[in-house]
Scaffold this motif. Sequence first.
Motif, short mmCIF file in Angstrom:
data_model
loop_
_atom_site.label_atom_id
_atom_site.label_comp_id
_atom_site.label_asym_id
_atom_site.label_seq_id
_atom_site.Cartn_x
_atom_site.Cartn_y
_atom_site.Cartn_z
N ARG A 1 0.83 -1.21 0.00
CA ARG A 1 0.00 0.00 0.00
C ARG A 1 0.87 1.26 0.00
NH1 ARG A 1 -4.50 2.66 3.79
NH2 ARG A 1 -2.76 3.34 5.03
N THR A 2 1.95 1.22 0.76
CA THR A 2 2.87 2.35 0.81
C THR A 2 3.58 2.54 -0.52
OG1 THR A 2 3.20 1.97 3.19
CG2 THR A 2 4.85 3.32 2.06
N GLN B 1 2.48 1.66 -3.40
CA GLN B 1 1.47 2.15 -4.34
C GLN B 1 1.27 3.65 -4.17
OE1 GLN B 1 0.11 0.51 -6.89
NE2 GLN B 1 -0.84 2.43 -7.49
N ALA B 2 1.28 4.12 -2.93
CA ALA B 2 1.15 5.55 -2.67
C ALA B 2 2.31 6.32 -3.29
CB ALA B 2 1.05 5.82 -1.17
N ALA C 1 3.98 5.33 -5.91
CA ALA C 1 3.77 5.25 -7.35
C ALA C 1 2.78 6.32 -7.81
CB ALA C 1 3.28 3.86 -7.74
N GLU C 2 1.77 6.57 -7.01
CA GLU C 2 0.73 7.54 -7.36
C GLU C 2 1.14 8.98 -7.08
OE1 GLU C 2 -2.80 6.32 -5.29
OE2 GLU C 2 -2.85 4.38 -6.32
N LEU C 3 1.84 9.20 -5.97
CA LEU C 3 2.13 10.56 -5.52
C LEU C 3 3.55 11.02 -5.80
CD1 LEU C 3 0.27 10.28 -2.11
CD2 LEU C 3 -0.54 11.44 -4.18
N GLY C 4 4.41 10.10 -6.21
CA GLY C 4 5.80 10.45 -6.48
C GLY C 4 6.67 10.29 -5.24
N THR C 5 7.97 10.45 -5.46
CA THR C 5 8.93 10.21 -4.39
C THR C 5 9.67 11.47 -3.97
OG1 THR C 5 10.59 9.60 -6.05
CG2 THR C 5 9.32 7.80 -5.05
N VAL D 1 2.72 11.33 0.91
CA VAL D 1 2.49 9.90 1.10
C VAL D 1 2.09 9.62 2.55
CG1 VAL D 1 3.60 7.62 1.05
CG2 VAL D 1 4.03 9.27 -0.79
N ALA E 1 -1.48 10.68 2.85
CA ALA E 1 -2.36 9.79 2.09
C ALA E 1 -2.57 8.47 2.83
CB ALA E 1 -1.80 9.54 0.70
N ARG F 1 10.65 4.59 0.16
CA ARG F 1 10.87 5.55 -0.93
C ARG F 1 12.15 5.17 -1.68
NH1 ARG F 1 12.08 11.95 -0.27
NH2 ARG F 1 13.74 11.13 1.06
#
Length: 92
Positions: free
Chosen positions: A51-52, A54-55, A57-61, A67, A70, A84
Motif C-alpha cells: 500500500r505504501t 502504491q502511494a 507510485a501515485e504521488l511520487g517520491t 504519502v 495519504a 521511498r
Amino acid sequence: VGTTLPEIAEIFSIQWKTVINHLWEAVQAGESIPAEPLLSLSKLPAGERERTLQAFAELGTEALRPVYEALEEAVPWDELHILRLYAVISAL
C-alpha cells in the motif's frame, strides 16, 4: 556477500537512518544500488508495504509528507524513507 545497512551503521558509529540518507543522495546522483536488501529493513506487514509503495507510485517520491498524509499518518517516517528509496531503485 555484502555488508548490511545496520552493519554499515555500526562500523561507522552512525544511525542506520543516516546510511539510508546517504544512499538516497547516492541514488539521486545516479549511483546504482541493489533494491532487495532494503525490504529486509522494513518492519511493515506485506500488505501495508505494498500500500505504501502504491502511494509512492501515485504521488511520487520527491516528498514524503504527501504519502504520509495519504496513508493517514499510519506509516512511520522511518518506513517511508526505506520504502521511498526502494521504490526509486526498483523503478530504475
